[in-house]
Design a protein around this motif. Structure first.
Motif, PDB file in Angstrom:
ATOM      1  N   UNK A 198       0.818  -1.207   0.000  1.00  0.00           N
ATOM      2  CA  UNK A 198       0.000   0.000   0.000  1.00  0.00           C
ATOM      3  C   UNK A 198       0.855   1.262   0.000  1.00  0.00           C
ATOM      4  N   UNK A 199       0.257   2.347  -0.484  1.00  0.00           N
ATOM      5  CA  UNK A 199       0.949   3.632  -0.494  1.00  0.00           C
ATOM      6  C   UNK A 199       1.247   4.099   0.925  1.00  0.00           C
ATOM      7  N   UNK A 200       0.310   3.863   1.826  1.00  0.00           N
ATOM      8  CA  UNK A 200       0.482   4.295   3.220  1.00  0.00           C
ATOM      9  C   UNK A 200       1.704   3.646   3.849  1.00  0.00           C
ATOM     10  N   UNK A 201       1.819   2.325   3.715  1.00  0.00           N
ATOM     11  CA  UNK A 201       2.970   1.625   4.288  1.00  0.00           C
ATOM     12  C   UNK A 201       4.230   1.940   3.481  1.00  0.00           C
ATOM     13  N   UNK A 202       4.074   2.163   2.182  1.00  0.00           N
ATOM     14  CA  UNK A 202       5.223   2.501   1.346  1.00  0.00           C
ATOM     15  C   UNK A 202       5.952   3.739   1.832  1.00  0.00           C
ATOM     16  N   UNK A 203       5.217   4.713   2.328  1.00  0.00           N
ATOM     17  CA  UNK A 203       5.844   5.920   2.872  1.00  0.00           C
ATOM     18  C   UNK A 203       6.718   5.574   4.079  1.00  0.00           C
ATOM     19  N   UNK A 204       6.229   4.678   4.932  1.00  0.00           N
ATOM     20  CA  UNK A 204       6.991   4.271   6.109  1.00  0.00           C
ATOM     21  C   UNK A 204       8.229   3.485   5.710  1.00  0.00           C
ATOM     22  N   UNK A 205       8.084   2.636   4.693  1.00  0.00           N
ATOM     23  CA  UNK A 205       9.223   1.853   4.202  1.00  0.00           C
ATOM     24  C   UNK A 205      10.308   2.783   3.667  1.00  0.00           C
ATOM     25  N   UNK A 206       9.895   3.796   2.903  1.00  0.00           N
ATOM     26  CA  UNK A 206      10.862   4.740   2.341  1.00  0.00           C
ATOM     27  C   UNK A 206      11.609   5.485   3.448  1.00  0.00           C
ATOM     28  N   UNK A 207      10.883   5.863   4.505  1.00  0.00           N
ATOM     29  CA  UNK A 207      11.527   6.549   5.632  1.00  0.00           C
ATOM     30  C   UNK A 207      12.529   5.642   6.330  1.00  0.00           C
ATOM     31  N   UNK A 208      12.148   4.387   6.549  1.00  0.00           N
ATOM     32  CA  UNK A 208      13.043   3.446   7.223  1.00  0.00           C
ATOM     33  C   UNK A 208      14.301   3.212   6.395  1.00  0.00           C
ATOM     34  N   UNK A 419       5.586  -0.433 -13.053  1.00  0.00           N
ATOM     35  CA  UNK A 419       5.831   0.388 -11.880  1.00  0.00           C
ATOM     36  C   UNK A 419       4.897   1.579 -11.875  1.00  0.00           C
ATOM     37  N   UNK A 420       4.925   2.328 -10.798  1.00  0.00           N
ATOM     38  CA  UNK A 420       4.035   3.458 -10.641  1.00  0.00           C
ATOM     39  C   UNK A 420       4.734   4.784 -10.869  1.00  0.00           C
ATOM     40  N   UNK A 421       3.996   5.850 -10.593  1.00  0.00           N
ATOM     41  CA  UNK A 421       4.524   7.209 -10.684  1.00  0.00           C
ATOM     42  C   UNK A 421       3.877   8.018  -9.571  1.00  0.00           C
ATOM     43  N   UNK A 422       4.659   8.835  -8.902  1.00  0.00           N
ATOM     44  CA  UNK A 422       4.117   9.617  -7.796  1.00  0.00           C
ATOM     45  C   UNK A 422       3.665   8.719  -6.661  1.00  0.00           C
ATOM     46  N   UNK A 423       2.417   8.913  -6.219  1.00  0.00           N
ATOM     47  CA  UNK A 423       1.890   8.150  -5.087  1.00  0.00           C
ATOM     48  C   UNK A 423       1.670   6.675  -5.406  1.00  0.00           C
ATOM     49  N   UNK A 424       1.705   6.305  -6.682  1.00  0.00           N
ATOM     50  CA  UNK A 424       1.513   4.883  -7.028  1.00  0.00           C
ATOM     51  C   UNK A 424       2.823   4.126  -7.119  1.00  0.00           C
ATOM     52  N   UNK A 425       3.935   4.799  -6.841  1.00  0.00           N
ATOM     53  CA  UNK A 425       5.185   4.067  -6.761  1.00  0.00           C
ATOM     54  C   UNK A 425       6.360   4.779  -7.382  1.00  0.00           C
ATOM     55  N   UNK A 426       7.524   4.179  -7.185  1.00  0.00           N
ATOM     56  CA  UNK A 426       8.747   4.699  -7.811  1.00  0.00           C
ATOM     57  C   UNK A 426       9.632   3.513  -8.178  1.00  0.00           C
ATOM     58  N   UNK A 427      10.233   3.597  -9.362  1.00  0.00           N
ATOM     59  CA  UNK A 427      11.024   2.483  -9.865  1.00  0.00           C
ATOM     60  C   UNK A 427      10.137   1.504 -10.617  1.00  0.00           C
ATOM     61  N   UNK A 428      10.778   0.577 -11.311  1.00  0.00           N
ATOM     62  CA  UNK A 428      10.035  -0.388 -12.117  1.00  0.00           C
ATOM     63  C   UNK A 428      10.810  -1.691 -12.209  1.00  0.00           C
ATOM     64  N   UNK A 429      10.113  -2.751 -12.609  1.00  0.00           N
ATOM     65  CA  UNK A 429      10.768  -4.022 -12.875  1.00  0.00           C
ATOM     66  C   UNK A 429      10.017  -4.761 -13.953  1.00  0.00           C
ATOM     67  N   UNK A 430      10.325  -6.044 -14.122  1.00  0.00           N
ATOM     68  CA  UNK A 430       9.931  -6.931 -15.218  1.00  0.00           C
ATOM     69  C   UNK A 430      10.969  -6.785 -16.342  1.00  0.00           C
TER      70      UNK A 430
END
Length: 473
Positions: A198-208, A419-430
């Motif tokens: 989720x975007x909410x938890x993603x913000x916490x992951x980025x901070x950590x 991958x996403x952009x902005x609030x939907x993510x950063x970076x990509x794979x596949x």
């Protein structure tokens, strides 16, 4: 924090150190070993396909076997095949040009593995979203530590067992545990951290991760719209949208999150979607092909969303179903909400379930404005027979990925970055983008024993003036 969690956290720190030591001993894993690593992943998928599908179904209460085979297991096997086919080309050192002012010399970009990577996987596709990033990491020559979701314990334990049979712990390992373990995991000093959720938890992951300056890839979510233009056949759009939305009971990050249709056609579009889904699942409450909601918490959250929209004046459409059987099986029947209030949770939060709002728009520009006034979605879909109109929507909006007259399947094209952009993510794979994510481009410039640049060293004089004037043009 429990004693068991404390022990698990201590263990994962030890595994991380073992993987770092192993990577230090083999910084440049040769291509034959990388391909062998990838073969082990593909083989464990083939040899244990039924067990994997059964474990996922147990975690959900019921998950269609066919959905798991297609979206979890076959997806990974195809990803492995694509990576192996192109790996030599991706790994190749690339020569680049050198300006005349720096000649003689040679410049090149070396493709080097980042090191030890952490992979945090979600519950909605608990196998694929752990193993697909692993495929990219192994192709890049990295070592990996995986943290599956606590919501899918059967899949996590099976994945842990299968990977332990295929790899030494200092190469690939799985760490299980709840939120405390997950929080500690994201705070470790990896060489790269890959998070899906989720975007909410993603913000916490980025901070950590920022505490240790660990680079992160965030595969998040958002409200992915499906815009249907007036010229597109309603039944065709409905069939496509119904399939994408209700696959895995809507528990898909790129599922259509709401439909925009010309004003006055909302009810007709909603009824067409319900008709299409009724054909796909004659009785969603008892059909094993229709997936259950993963947990009681998510089941209650989704029901609360539906009731809030109903009380706010939305028309609720559902196919015929046995409501008691659905409740007992923790299934929410495919639900379409016609024109829910703008401030309802179904219109402000990612739904992540089999609930689909349908709202009207007056003209295409107003539909575009509605999308662009909100966070950039992970995916956007436009249904139009007019290529100019479809291009207009794509040109005027931003999203992680997009589909024209189709949904979901852009993520299955190996050479398209996901991958996403902005609030939907950063970076990509596949495909190559996954290889690039876990690879460092190391710039190398080399010369012979003597280079003309030494003429520019202090003390500065007339020669420096002549050369600097030439460089300044």
């Amino acid at each position: 924090m429990s004693e068991a969690e404390a022990k698990q956290i201590e263990r994962m720190k030890q595994v991380l150190e073992a993987q770092k030591a192993a990577f230090k001993a083999e910084r440049h894993r040769p291509i034959d070993k990388r391909k062998a690593d990838l073969d082990r992943v593909a083989n464990l998928c083939r040899d244990n396909a039924e067990a994997i599908a059964e474990a996922i179904s147990r975690d959900f209460g019921n998950r269609a076997r066919e959905e798991s085979i297609i979206a979890e297991i076959a997806f990974v096997i195809q990803d492995v095949a694509h990576t192996k086919k192109h790996l030599a080309k991706w790994m190749k050192t690339r020569r680049v040009g050198v300006p005349m002012t720096l000649m003689p010399g040679k410049a090149e970009i070396r493709r080097e593995p980042k090191g030890v990577v952490g992979i945090v996987a979600p519950w909605n596709y608990p196998f694929q979203l752990a193993i697909a990033p692993l495929v990219a990491a192994l192709g890049a020559g990295c070592r990996a530590l995986i943290k599956p979701s606590e919501y899918t314990p059967a899949t996590a334990e099976l994945m842990k067992s299968l990977l332990a049979e295929a790899f030494e712990e200092d190469h690939v390992a799985v760490i299980t545990g709840g939120p405390a373990v997950g929080e500690a995991f994201t705070g470790l000093k990896f060489d790269h951290l890959f998070y899906t959720g989720s975007t909410q938890v993603g913000r916490l992951v980025a901070k950590a991760a920022a505490e240790n300056l660990v680079p992160v890839t965030l595969e998040l979510g958002g409200k992915s719209p499906a815009i249907v233009t007036p010229d597109y056949p309603r039944d065709s759009a409905a069939k496509s949208i119904a399939w994408g939305k209700f696959f895995n009971a809507g528990q898909t990050c790129v599922a259509p999150d709401y439909v925009m249709t010309p004003k006055g056609s909302e009810t007709a579009m909603g009824e067409a979607i319900v008709s299409a889904v009724q054909h796909q699942f004659p009785d969603a409450s008892t059909d094993d092909a229709y997936t259950a909601i993963v947990s009681d918490r998510h089941y209650e959250r989704l029901n609360s969303m539906i009731e809030e929209a109903r009380k706010g004046g939305a028309t609720v459409l559902q196919p015929e179903h046995d409501s008691q059987a659905a409740q007992a099986a923790r299934k929410i029947p495919p639900t379409v909400l016609i024109n829910p209030p703008a401030d309802a949770k179904v219109m402000s939060e990612e739904i992540f379930g089999p609930v689909l709002p349908v709202i009207g728009y007056s003209e295409l520009d107003s539909a575009i404005d509605y999308v662009t006034d909100r966070d950039h979605p992970l995916a956007l879909y436009v249904y139009s027979k007019d290529k100019v109109q479809a291009q207009r929507v794509l040109d005027a909006t931003q999203s992680g990925g997009a589909g024209v007259n189709i949904n979901l399947l852009h993520l299955s094209v190996p050479d398209l970055p996901f991958g996403g952009i902005g609030a939907s993510g950063q970076g990509a794979y596949h495909g190559k983008d996954g290889f690039d994510t876990f690879t460092h481009d190391r710039s190398v410039f080399s010369t012979g024993k003597w280079h003309p640049s030494r003429l520019l060293a202090p003390p500065y004089g007339k020669l420096f003036e002549r050369i600097s004037k030439k460089q300044l043009g």
